[in-house]
Design an enzyme around this catalytic site. Sequence first.
Site, mmCIF file in Angstrom:
data_model
loop_
_atom_site.group_PDB
_atom_site.id
_atom_site.type_symbol
_atom_site.label_atom_id
_atom_site.label_comp_id
_atom_site.label_asym_id
_atom_site.label_seq_id
_atom_site.Cartn_x
_atom_site.Cartn_y
_atom_site.Cartn_z
ATOM 1 N N LYS A 15 0.837 -1.205 0.000
ATOM 2 C CA LYS A 15 0.000 0.000 0.000
ATOM 3 C C LYS A 15 0.866 1.246 0.000
ATOM 4 O O LYS A 15 0.608 2.196 -0.712
ATOM 5 C CB LYS A 15 -0.871 0.028 1.256
ATOM 6 N N ASP A 72 -8.260 3.024 4.099
ATOM 7 C CA ASP A 72 -8.845 1.768 4.555
ATOM 8 C C ASP A 72 -9.564 1.173 3.361
ATOM 9 O O ASP A 72 -10.261 1.876 2.622
ATOM 10 C CB ASP A 72 -9.822 1.964 5.717
ATOM 11 N N SER A 73 -9.331 -0.092 3.149
ATOM 12 C CA SER A 73 -9.871 -0.687 1.939
ATOM 13 C C SER A 73 -10.337 -2.100 2.196
ATOM 14 O O SER A 73 -10.043 -2.684 3.240
ATOM 15 C CB SER A 73 -8.794 -0.670 0.854
ATOM 16 N N PHE A 155 -0.813 -8.037 -3.804
ATOM 17 C CA PHE A 155 -0.912 -8.563 -2.441
ATOM 18 C C PHE A 155 -2.371 -8.890 -2.142
ATOM 19 O O PHE A 155 -3.251 -8.706 -2.988
ATOM 20 C CB PHE A 155 -0.366 -7.539 -1.430
ATOM 21 N N GLY A 156 -2.603 -9.340 -0.915
ATOM 22 C CA GLY A 156 -3.971 -9.579 -0.443
ATOM 23 C C GLY A 156 -4.787 -10.457 -1.386
ATOM 24 O O GLY A 156 -4.365 -11.553 -1.772
ATOM 25 N N TYR A 157 -5.936 -9.969 -1.762
ATOM 26 C CA TYR A 157 -6.881 -10.740 -2.567
ATOM 27 C C TYR A 157 -6.610 -10.635 -4.077
ATOM 28 O O TYR A 157 -7.396 -11.130 -4.882
ATOM 29 C CB TYR A 157 -8.312 -10.261 -2.292
ATOM 30 N N LYS A 177 -2.082 -1.608 -12.436
ATOM 31 C CA LYS A 177 -2.899 -1.646 -11.206
ATOM 32 C C LYS A 177 -2.963 -0.258 -10.578
ATOM 33 O O LYS A 177 -4.007 0.194 -10.115
ATOM 34 C CB LYS A 177 -2.330 -2.659 -10.196
ATOM 35 N N HIS A 182 -8.937 0.690 -6.977
ATOM 36 C CA HIS A 182 -9.762 1.468 -6.054
ATOM 37 C C HIS A 182 -8.934 2.547 -5.360
ATOM 38 O O HIS A 182 -9.317 3.700 -5.285
ATOM 39 C CB HIS A 182 -10.379 0.516 -5.022
HETATM 40 P P1 IMP Z 1 -6.710 -2.584 5.671
HETATM 41 O O1 IMP Z 1 -5.211 -2.647 5.674
HETATM 42 O O2 IMP Z 1 -7.343 -2.564 6.995
HETATM 43 O O3 IMP Z 1 -7.197 -1.471 4.780
HETATM 44 O O4 IMP Z 1 -7.190 -3.967 5.072
HETATM 45 C C1 IMP Z 1 -7.398 -4.116 3.757
HETATM 46 C C2 IMP Z 1 -7.712 -5.561 3.430
HETATM 47 O O5 IMP Z 1 -8.144 -5.558 2.088
HETATM 48 C C3 IMP Z 1 -6.488 -6.469 3.497
HETATM 49 O O6 IMP Z 1 -6.901 -7.798 3.718
HETATM 50 C C4 IMP Z 1 -5.922 -6.366 2.109
HETATM 51 O O7 IMP Z 1 -5.226 -7.496 1.741
HETATM 52 C C5 IMP Z 1 -7.179 -6.161 1.261
HETATM 53 N N1 IMP Z 1 -6.856 -5.239 0.175
HETATM 54 C C6 IMP Z 1 -6.914 -3.880 0.194
HETATM 55 N N2 IMP Z 1 -6.487 -3.370 -0.963
HETATM 56 C C7 IMP Z 1 -6.141 -4.421 -1.719
HETATM 57 C C8 IMP Z 1 -5.598 -4.528 -3.019
HETATM 58 O O8 IMP Z 1 -5.306 -3.552 -3.731
HETATM 59 N N3 IMP Z 1 -5.377 -5.785 -3.450
HETATM 60 C C9 IMP Z 1 -5.659 -6.889 -2.709
HETATM 61 N N4 IMP Z 1 -6.140 -6.846 -1.486
HETATM 62 C C10 IMP Z 1 -6.384 -5.613 -0.994
#
Ligand code: IMP
Length: 207
Positions: A15, A72-73, A155-157, A177, A182
């Site tokens: 991020k 926050d995402s 990363f993440g999803y 990306k 978003h």
């Molecule tokens: P945060 O750090 O509390 O905002 O949690 C965000 C959640 O959403 C985490 O599980 C991230 O892996 C997921 N997430 C947020 N943005 C992305 C992205 O751009 N790609 C994949 N997963 C995301």
Amino acid sequence: MKDKIFIAATNNKNKLREISEILKKIGYTTFSMKDVGIDCHPEETGNSFLENALIKAKAIRKMTDLPIISDDSGISVDYLGGMPGVHTSRYSGENSTDDSNILKLLNALEGVEKPKRTARFISAVVVLMPDGQIITSMGRCEGYIGFEKRGNNGFGYDPIFYLSRNISFAELEDYVKNSISHRARALRKICFKLKKIDRMELLGYDI
Ligand code: IMP
């Protein structure tokens, strides 16, 4: 706005990279919390992404007077009534990992056909200035949850979030990306608002 720097309210390296690349384009340098010696893990107890982004920014405000940017995402899946939503990062429990979250989401959509797997990433971005001024924005990216993981970037999803053209976020090059995500969309709106404020200050208007 005199200080062209931000402390990013995140401990997520990916991020941080995405945020700093976009802010760099309008002349801002982004520092991580670690860069300035801040260790902060506020509980995200809000009912919306915006509330949680504000919670993070305000928690860090107690530790620095520098400008703060927080994001926050999460992901919202139509078939699951918008879940995991604000629970995205801990979807599979307290000790969630990216893999355990992905597995839980794929299992929750077991047997669900592609047209019903629609989903979107949502990002709320909050800027908190030293004088208390707050700037907010939201960004979304529409897609669907695929049937399997694909790609090694991101990363993440990312490996299970697919665009309508059947390519996963994890298969995209960073610059792609970072143009359509978003977070990119929310950050572009923030950049627009920051540029406008800079311009007004340059012209001598107090806003
Ligand atoms: P945060 O750090 O509390 O905002 O949690 C965000 C959640 O959403 C985490 O599980 C991230 O892996 C997921 N997430 C947020 N943005 C992305 C992205 O751009 N790609 C994949 N997963 C995301």
